[in-house]
Design a protein around this motif. Structure first.
Motif, PDB file in Angstrom:
ATOM      1  N   ASP A 130      -2.603   8.934  29.143  1.00  0.00           N
ATOM      2  CA  ASP A 130      -1.710   8.641  28.031  1.00  0.00           C
ATOM      3  C   ASP A 130      -1.055   9.948  27.576  1.00  0.00           C
ATOM      4  O   ASP A 130      -1.752  10.920  27.285  1.00  0.00           O
ATOM      5  N   LEU A 131       0.241   9.930  27.508  1.00  0.00           N
ATOM      6  CA  LEU A 131       1.013  11.111  27.118  1.00  0.00           C
ATOM      7  C   LEU A 131       0.530  11.689  25.787  1.00  0.00           C
ATOM      8  O   LEU A 131       0.447  12.899  25.611  1.00  0.00           O
ATOM      9  N   ARG A 132       0.181  10.810  24.840  1.00  0.00           N
ATOM     10  CA  ARG A 132      -0.204  11.273  23.500  1.00  0.00           C
ATOM     11  C   ARG A 132      -1.556  11.969  23.490  1.00  0.00           C
ATOM     12  O   ARG A 132      -1.903  12.654  22.539  1.00  0.00           O
ATOM     13  N   LYS A 133      -2.345  11.741  24.581  1.00  0.00           N
ATOM     14  CA  LYS A 133      -3.673  12.356  24.605  1.00  0.00           C
ATOM     15  C   LYS A 133      -3.788  13.430  25.689  1.00  0.00           C
ATOM     16  O   LYS A 133      -4.866  13.968  25.917  1.00  0.00           O
ATOM     17  N   ALA A 134      -2.666  13.713  26.354  1.00  0.00           N
ATOM     18  CA  ALA A 134      -2.714  14.544  27.560  1.00  0.00           C
ATOM     19  C   ALA A 134      -2.984  16.020  27.293  1.00  0.00           C
ATOM     20  O   ALA A 134      -3.157  16.797  28.233  1.00  0.00           O
ATOM     21  N   LEU A 135      -3.017  16.416  26.023  1.00  0.00           N
ATOM     22  CA  LEU A 135      -3.346  17.820  25.732  1.00  0.00           C
ATOM     23  C   LEU A 135      -4.670  17.960  24.988  1.00  0.00           C
ATOM     24  O   LEU A 135      -5.129  19.069  24.739  1.00  0.00           O
ATOM     25  N   ASP A 136      -5.318  16.815  24.661  1.00  0.00           N
ATOM     26  CA  ASP A 136      -6.614  16.864  23.964  1.00  0.00           C
ATOM     27  C   ASP A 136      -7.693  17.323  24.943  1.00  0.00           C
ATOM     28  O   ASP A 136      -7.991  16.606  25.899  1.00  0.00           O
ATOM     29  N   GLY A 137      -8.264  18.488  24.685  1.00  0.00           N
ATOM     30  CA  GLY A 137      -9.304  18.996  25.579  1.00  0.00           C
ATOM     31  C   GLY A 137      -8.752  19.874  26.683  1.00  0.00           C
ATOM     32  O   GLY A 137      -9.496  20.274  27.579  1.00  0.00           O
ATOM     33  N   MET A 138      -7.458  20.203  26.633  1.00  0.00           N
ATOM     34  CA  MET A 138      -6.881  21.112  27.637  1.00  0.00           C
ATOM     35  C   MET A 138      -7.531  22.487  27.456  1.00  0.00           C
ATOM     36  O   MET A 138      -7.500  23.045  26.367  1.00  0.00           O
ATOM     37  N   SER A 139      -8.178  22.984  28.517  1.00  0.00           N
ATOM     38  CA  SER A 139      -9.029  24.160  28.339  1.00  0.00           C
ATOM     39  C   SER A 139      -8.436  25.447  28.897  1.00  0.00           C
ATOM     40  O   SER A 139      -9.035  26.507  28.751  1.00  0.00           O
ATOM     41  N   ILE A 140      -7.288  25.355  29.584  1.00  0.00           N
ATOM     42  CA  ILE A 140      -6.660  26.567  30.152  1.00  0.00           C
ATOM     43  C   ILE A 140      -5.170  26.557  29.784  1.00  0.00           C
ATOM     44  O   ILE A 140      -4.644  25.505  29.396  1.00  0.00           O
ATOM     45  N   PRO A 141      -4.473  27.693  29.902  1.00  0.00           N
ATOM     46  CA  PRO A 141      -3.050  27.706  29.528  1.00  0.00           C
ATOM     47  C   PRO A 141      -2.235  26.719  30.360  1.00  0.00           C
ATOM     48  O   PRO A 141      -2.507  26.523  31.547  1.00  0.00           O
ATOM     49  N   LEU A 142      -1.248  26.130  29.723  1.00  0.00           N
ATOM     50  CA  LEU A 142      -0.375  25.175  30.423  1.00  0.00           C
ATOM     51  C   LEU A 142       0.563  25.922  31.374  1.00  0.00           C
ATOM     52  O   LEU A 142       0.957  27.054  31.110  1.00  0.00           O
ATOM     53  N   HIS A 143       0.942  25.245  32.448  1.00  0.00           N
ATOM     54  CA  HIS A 143       1.996  25.757  33.332  1.00  0.00           C
ATOM     55  C   HIS A 143       3.317  25.681  32.531  1.00  0.00           C
ATOM     56  O   HIS A 143       3.505  24.731  31.750  1.00  0.00           O
ATOM     57  N   PRO A 144       4.226  26.631  32.712  1.00  0.00           N
ATOM     58  CA  PRO A 144       5.487  26.588  31.955  1.00  0.00           C
ATOM     59  C   PRO A 144       6.253  25.269  32.136  1.00  0.00           C
ATOM     60  O   PRO A 144       6.894  24.784  31.189  1.00  0.00           O
ATOM     61  N   GLY A 145       6.159  24.667  33.328  1.00  0.00           N
ATOM     62  CA  GLY A 145       6.824  23.378  33.560  1.00  0.00           C
ATOM     63  C   GLY A 145       6.195  22.281  32.700  1.00  0.00           C
ATOM     64  O   GLY A 145       6.883  21.376  32.210  1.00  0.00           O
ATOM     65  N   ALA A 146       4.878  22.380  32.491  1.00  0.00           N
ATOM     66  CA  ALA A 146       4.164  21.396  31.669  1.00  0.00           C
ATOM     67  C   ALA A 146       4.499  21.636  30.195  1.00  0.00           C
ATOM     68  O   ALA A 146       4.696  20.695  29.433  1.00  0.00           O
ATOM     69  N   GLU A 147       4.585  22.904  29.827  1.00  0.00           N
ATOM     70  CA  GLU A 147       4.933  23.229  28.443  1.00  0.00           C
ATOM     71  C   GLU A 147       6.284  22.611  28.090  1.00  0.00           C
ATOM     72  O   GLU A 147       6.437  21.987  27.041  1.00  0.00           O
ATOM     73  N   ARG A 148       7.218  22.786  28.999  1.00  0.00           N
ATOM     74  CA  ARG A 148       8.567  22.238  28.779  1.00  0.00           C
ATOM     75  C   ARG A 148       8.500  20.716  28.659  1.00  0.00           C
ATOM     76  O   ARG A 148       9.109  20.121  27.781  1.00  0.00           O
ATOM     77  N   PHE A 149       7.721  20.091  29.540  1.00  0.00           N
ATOM     78  CA  PHE A 149       7.607  18.637  29.526  1.00  0.00           C
ATOM     79  C   PHE A 149       7.010  18.139  28.213  1.00  0.00           C
ATOM     80  O   PHE A 149       7.530  17.213  27.588  1.00  0.00           O
ATOM     81  N   PHE A 150       5.917  18.765  27.765  1.00  0.00           N
ATOM     82  CA  PHE A 150       5.250  18.271  26.557  1.00  0.00           C
ATOM     83  C   PHE A 150       6.025  18.586  25.280  1.00  0.00           C
ATOM     84  O   PHE A 150       5.828  17.947  24.265  1.00  0.00           O
ATOM     85  N   LYS A 151       6.922  19.570  25.359  1.00  0.00           N
ATOM     86  CA  LYS A 151       7.792  19.842  24.206  1.00  0.00           C
ATOM     87  C   LYS A 151       8.904  18.795  24.124  1.00  0.00           C
ATOM     88  O   LYS A 151       9.676  18.769  23.170  1.00  0.00           O
ATOM     89  N   GLY A 152       9.001  17.969  25.190  1.00  0.00           N
ATOM     90  CA  GLY A 152       9.998  16.914  25.203  1.00  0.00           C
ATOM     91  C   GLY A 152      11.396  17.405  25.510  1.00  0.00           C
ATOM     92  O   GLY A 152      12.386  16.793  25.127  1.00  0.00           O
TER      93      GLY A 152
END
Ligand code: GLU
Length: 325
Positions: free
Chosen positions: A302-324
């Motif tokens: 689920d997109l809304r829960k996809a960062l809960d428990g993320m334990s390492i830095p996000l990939h820049p492509g993922a950062e861009r995606f989750f910022k919408g």
């Protein structure tokens, strides 16, 4: 030989004069997604992800590979032998920091987060006829502790240490005979009476246990809340979790235990735009439907829960995606 030269020149000309074909060529990529054993959840869900990406991103080939799971997956990504991997969030953090089982490797700095997916439950499975009713009863028994290099085995060590069956300073199991088996062979060994109990850290229901429960009387040992709390204080990725009764045939009571989270990770070397497009493809409604049809735990993604428990830095492509963006 001549023919090959003609073909090569032809291909180059097509590439030069057809911008469409040229950009398609530039995108052609083969990626490897490291999963786990065939009796687990990583492998089938990884297969579904590979299909989603190949269907949606032209020129991309993704192969879901069966591996020993989390710990080896971290090393595969660091070495560039896999670009993507499924991994437990606790193991990803230890790898990124170069601690616990990664002390000798040093920090695996290439690992980046993509998305957190679903809970993975620590399941300590035995059969009714062994008479084993608690973790303390494992004394002197043969215990399957997970495949070599699995997150399961790391969890088995931490839990057994709490009960005095693992000596962390000597890095040795104590008063139990460990067997390093993946889920499917562990279930087969339980059934044949070759081991007395088996650890699994995986999404429930886990195929290897479903199959075992079809012909044997499966019992799952509890981790009592007080012990769970001690575990959590020492290794904060553990959360309490209750396995609902009837998760497996013959399981007549809820079982208190602990869980961690499964996540998708990627190499820092992978192109930002590609990681962005892969995430966009993964969270399309049709893709989520396929993941949910592949395994019940796929329904948790689920997109809304996809960062809960993320334990390492996000990939820049993922950062861009989750910022919408
Ligand atoms: N979490 C397990 C491990 O890393 C693998 C789970 C699975 O294969 O579904 O050992």
């Amino acid at each position: 030989m001549k023919k090959a030269v003609v073909l090569l020149v032809g291909a180059l000309l097509v590439g030069l004069f057809m911008p469409g074909a040229n950009s398609l060529y530039a995108q052609a990529k083969r990626l490897s997604l490291a999963t786990g054993g065939v009796g687990g959840v990583y492998y089938p869900l990884g297969g579904a992800m590979a299909k989603i990406w190949m269907d949606r991103i032209p020129g991309l080939t993704v192969t879901a590979e069966s591996t020993g799971a989390s710990v080896v997956n971290a090393r595969l990504v660091q070495k560039g032998e896999a670009e993507l991997a499924l991994i437990q969030n606790d193991i990803a953090k230890y790898a990124y920091d170069g601690v616990e089982m990664f002390t000798a490797d040093g920090a695996l700095g290439k690992l980046r987060g993509m998305a957190v997916l679903y809970p993975e439950v620590i399941q300590i499975v035995t059969l009714k006829e062994t008479g084993i009713k608690s973790i303390a009863d494992l004394k002197g028994k043969r215990v399957a502790v997970g495949a070599p290099g699995s997150g399961t085995e790391a969890n088995a060590r931490q839990i057994l240490e709490l009960y005095g069956f693992y000596d962390a300073s000597e890095k040795k199991y104590k008063d139990i005979a460990p067997e390093f088996l993946a889920f499917a062979p562990a279930a087969a060994a339980l059934k044949d009476g070759k081991v007395d109990a088996a650890f699994l850290t995986a999404g429930i229901p886990t195929a290897a246990v479903i199959e075992l429960a079809a012909t044997s009387n499966v019992v799952i040992l509890s981790i009592e809340p007080a012990r769970a709390q001690t575990l959590q204080e020492r290794w904060p990725f553990y959360t309490t979790f209750t396995i609902p009764m009837r998760t497996y045939r013959g399981l007549e009571e809820d079982v208190p235990t602990v869980s961690v989270m499964a996540m998708l990770m990627v190499s820092a070397d992978l192109d930002q735009d590609l990681v962005y497009r892969m995430l966009r493809a993964l969270f399309l409604p049709d893709s989520l439907k396929l993941l949910c049809a592949t395994h019940t735990r796929g329904c948790d993604i689920d997109l809304r829960k996809a960062l809960d428990g993320m334990s390492i830095p996000l990939h820049p492509g993922a950062e861009r995606f989750f910022k919408g963006e």
